[in-house]
Design an enzyme around this catalytic site. Structure first.
Site, mmCIF file in Angstrom:
data_model
loop_
_atom_site.group_PDB
_atom_site.id
_atom_site.type_symbol
_atom_site.label_atom_id
_atom_site.label_comp_id
_atom_site.label_asym_id
_atom_site.label_seq_id
_atom_site.Cartn_x
_atom_site.Cartn_y
_atom_site.Cartn_z
ATOM 1 N N THR A 197 0.820 -1.216 0.000
ATOM 2 C CA THR A 197 0.000 0.000 0.000
ATOM 3 C C THR A 197 0.853 1.266 0.000
ATOM 4 O OG1 THR A 197 -1.423 1.310 1.477
ATOM 5 C CG2 THR A 197 -0.075 -0.316 2.526
ATOM 6 N N TYR A 239 -1.571 0.234 10.472
ATOM 7 C CA TYR A 239 -1.829 -0.451 9.201
ATOM 8 C C TYR A 239 -0.583 -0.394 8.311
ATOM 9 C CZ TYR A 239 -3.572 -1.185 4.450
ATOM 10 O OH TYR A 239 -3.727 -1.631 3.161
HETATM 11 N N1 LIG Z 1 -8.771 -1.292 -0.933
HETATM 12 C C1 LIG Z 1 -7.715 -0.466 -1.061
HETATM 13 O O1 LIG Z 1 -7.827 0.710 -1.453
HETATM 14 C C2 LIG Z 1 -6.322 -0.976 -0.746
HETATM 15 C C3 LIG Z 1 -5.239 -0.105 -0.904
HETATM 16 C C4 LIG Z 1 -3.957 -0.575 -0.620
HETATM 17 C C5 LIG Z 1 -3.761 -1.887 -0.227
HETATM 18 N N2 LIG Z 1 -4.818 -2.727 -0.063
HETATM 19 C C6 LIG Z 1 -4.556 -4.105 0.358
HETATM 20 O O2 LIG Z 1 -5.179 -4.992 -0.553
HETATM 21 C C7 LIG Z 1 -5.604 -6.175 0.113
HETATM 22 C C8 LIG Z 1 -7.049 -6.436 -0.238
HETATM 23 O O3 LIG Z 1 -7.843 -5.303 0.086
HETATM 24 P P1 LIG Z 1 -9.419 -5.306 -0.147
HETATM 25 O O4 LIG Z 1 -9.863 -3.891 -0.259
HETATM 26 O O5 LIG Z 1 -9.757 -6.255 -1.233
HETATM 27 O O6 LIG Z 1 -9.905 -5.875 1.257
HETATM 28 P P2 LIG Z 1 -11.073 -6.894 1.604
HETATM 29 O O7 LIG Z 1 -11.345 -6.773 3.064
HETATM 30 O O8 LIG Z 1 -12.223 -6.719 0.666
HETATM 31 O O9 LIG Z 1 -10.411 -8.313 1.312
HETATM 32 C C9 LIG Z 1 -9.588 -8.970 2.246
HETATM 33 C C10 LIG Z 1 -10.064 -10.404 2.314
HETATM 34 O O10 LIG Z 1 -9.204 -11.099 3.241
HETATM 35 C C11 LIG Z 1 -10.024 -11.962 4.013
HETATM 36 N N3 LIG Z 1 -9.304 -12.225 5.263
HETATM 37 C C12 LIG Z 1 -8.990 -11.355 6.251
HETATM 38 N N4 LIG Z 1 -8.303 -11.982 7.229
HETATM 39 C C13 LIG Z 1 -8.169 -13.282 6.848
HETATM 40 C C14 LIG Z 1 -7.553 -14.424 7.424
HETATM 41 N N5 LIG Z 1 -6.925 -14.364 8.601
HETATM 42 N N6 LIG Z 1 -7.596 -15.590 6.763
HETATM 43 C C15 LIG Z 1 -8.237 -15.672 5.552
HETATM 44 N N7 LIG Z 1 -8.824 -14.628 4.968
HETATM 45 C C16 LIG Z 1 -8.813 -13.446 5.598
HETATM 46 C C17 LIG Z 1 -11.341 -11.231 4.193
HETATM 47 O O11 LIG Z 1 -12.421 -12.091 4.484
HETATM 48 C C18 LIG Z 1 -11.493 -10.559 2.835
HETATM 49 O O12 LIG Z 1 -12.221 -11.366 1.929
HETATM 50 C C19 LIG Z 1 -5.366 -5.952 1.606
HETATM 51 O O13 LIG Z 1 -4.201 -6.638 1.973
HETATM 52 C C20 LIG Z 1 -5.186 -4.442 1.695
HETATM 53 O O14 LIG Z 1 -4.328 -4.111 2.774
HETATM 54 C C21 LIG Z 1 -6.107 -2.299 -0.323
#
Ligand SMILES: NC(=O)c1ccc[n+]([C@@H]2O[C@H](COP(=O)([O-])OP(=O)(O)OC[C@H]3O[C@@H](n4cnc5c(N)ncnc54)[C@H](O)[C@@H]3O)[C@@H](O)[C@H]2O)c1
Length: 343
Positions: free
Chosen positions: A120, A147
């Site tokens: 990120t 985070y």
């Molecule tokens: N959305 C954004 O703008 C953004 C920006 C930068 C980085 N990210 C990173 O991208 C990744 C995905 O983000 P997202 O927006 O799709 O989030 P999201 O919450 O929609 O998806 C994360 C998924 O991980 C699963 N999860 C969480 N803990 C778990 C565990 N212990 N075991 C198994 N599954 C687990 C959740 O059920 C969920 O389906 C994350 O790592 C986030 O830090 C997102």
């Protein structure tokens, strides 16, 4: 390696992971999703098997790799909400660091070496007071919340595994992920939602409260914060490309994923009002602590290294995909509004 990959997608029932699973399938690969469904949706897993399990459980990850003959891993699973990370740092360190540690241990035990990791822009923290310059990967890494700390620690653990054990890894540092699958299969379905574009769309459609703009006195052209909004389908495509990329002699590379163009919060609100065809109710509020004026990517490294260029560069087009999803979500919290409309 070329040809069909069997890719473990941790967190593949979530927002970015599900779009990536679809993109993998479209590119001829087989996504195997491991998700505990704590924040994801089983209905979002349509392009390969869903294994329900906890990514922090090394044995569960190892079994998944073995049972599905996995040859590569994309690790999305984790906790994502910055504000919550300040209130619950214990959970963030546990999920985000123990999660990646378990994935690495299971990969090493199984002889799987190819990893793509969700990182990120939060690893850069609060760059140069008031700077509006695009951010390159060589900037100091100084996260300002738990985070960002956990994501940077995860990157460093992966880099250490790459050096010591021959893991080949690419960390993709996303800026603001947004938008929805243009075919309407997938979209953002977080509960609670904390991202600007879906919240603005909810406000404009009368499905959510008026929006608060956090700060109108930043040193930006209109005083509101500037961010780099990158479409989720473009992010998904970058992951497919990163599976084949050479991370270089250290076995580890970090790359920004953004468009290189920033939009202010007020510009996003205007785009939502235009796209939805209704004014977006909003009020100006105080700055949130730790919000930098501008976070815009220099995406040059990903453009060269992955031959990746975002296809969505027009804000209205990005917002239109998100609004179409919010009007007709296939699953998630917004579905109740559609069903109550029909009833
Ligand atoms: N959305 C954004 O703008 C953004 C920006 C930068 C980085 N990210 C990173 O991208 C990744 C995905 O983000 P997202 O927006 O799709 O989030 P999201 O919450 O929609 O998806 C994360 C998924 O991980 C699963 N999860 C969480 N803990 C778990 C565990 N212990 N075991 C198994 N599954 C687990 C959740 O059920 C969920 O389906 C994350 O790592 C986030 O830090 C997102």
């Amino acid at each position: 390696m070329s040809g069909t990959r069997r890719v473990l997608v941790t967190g593949g029932a979530g927002y970015i992971g599900s779009h990536t699973a679809k993109a993998l399938a479209r590119a001829g690969h087989i996504p195997i999703v491991l998700d505990d469904l704590s924040n994801g949706h089983a209905e979002a897993v349509r392009w390969g098997p869903l294994v329900i399990g906890d990514v922090r459980d090394v044995e569960a990850v190892r079994r998944c790799i073995h049972d599905h003959a996995v040859d590569s891993v994309i690790h999305f699973a984790g906790l994502i909400e910055v504000g919550r990370s300040v209130r619950e740092p214990d959970a963030f360190w546990d999920y985000n660091l123990n999660g990646v540690a378990a994935v690495l241990q299971a990969m090493r035990a199984s002889g799987v070496s190819r990893l793509v990791f969700s990182s990120t822009a939060a690893v850069y923290g609060q760059p140069e007071n008031g700077s509006l310059e695009p951010l390159g990967e060589t900037l100091p890494l100084l996260p300002i919340n738990p985070y960002g700390d956990t994501k940077l620690a995860a990157e460093r653990l992966i880099a250490a595994y790459a050096r010591a054990y021959g893991i080949q890894a690419t960390a993709l540092r996303y800026f603001n992920a947004c938008g929805a699958d243009p075919e309407g299969d997938l979209g953002e379905a977080h509960d609670p939602e904390s991202h600007l574009i879906p919240l603005a769309i909810e406000a404009a459609l009368g499905l959510g409260p008026a929006l608060t703009v956090f700060g109108g006195d930043f040193p930006t052209p209109d005083g509101s914060c500037v961010r780099d909004y990158v479409h989720v389908s473009d992010l998904a495509r970058a992951h497919v490309l990163a599976l084949e990329a050479d991370p270089g002699p250290d076995g580890f590379a970090a790359m920004n994923l953004g468009t290189g163009r920033g939009y202010s919060v007020l510009e996003v609100i205007a785009a939502v009002s235009r796209t939805v065809g209704r004014a977006t109710p909003h009020a100006m509020g105080a700055r949130r602590s730790g919000d930098p004026a501008s976070l815009v990517a220099d995406p040059g490294r990903a453009q060269r290294g992955l031959r990746w260029r975002p296809r969505y560069t027009d804000l209205d087009e990005i917002v239109a995909t998100a609004a179409a999803w919010r009007r007709r979500p296939a699953f998630g919290p917004g579905l109740a509004d559609v069903l109550s409309e029909v009833a």
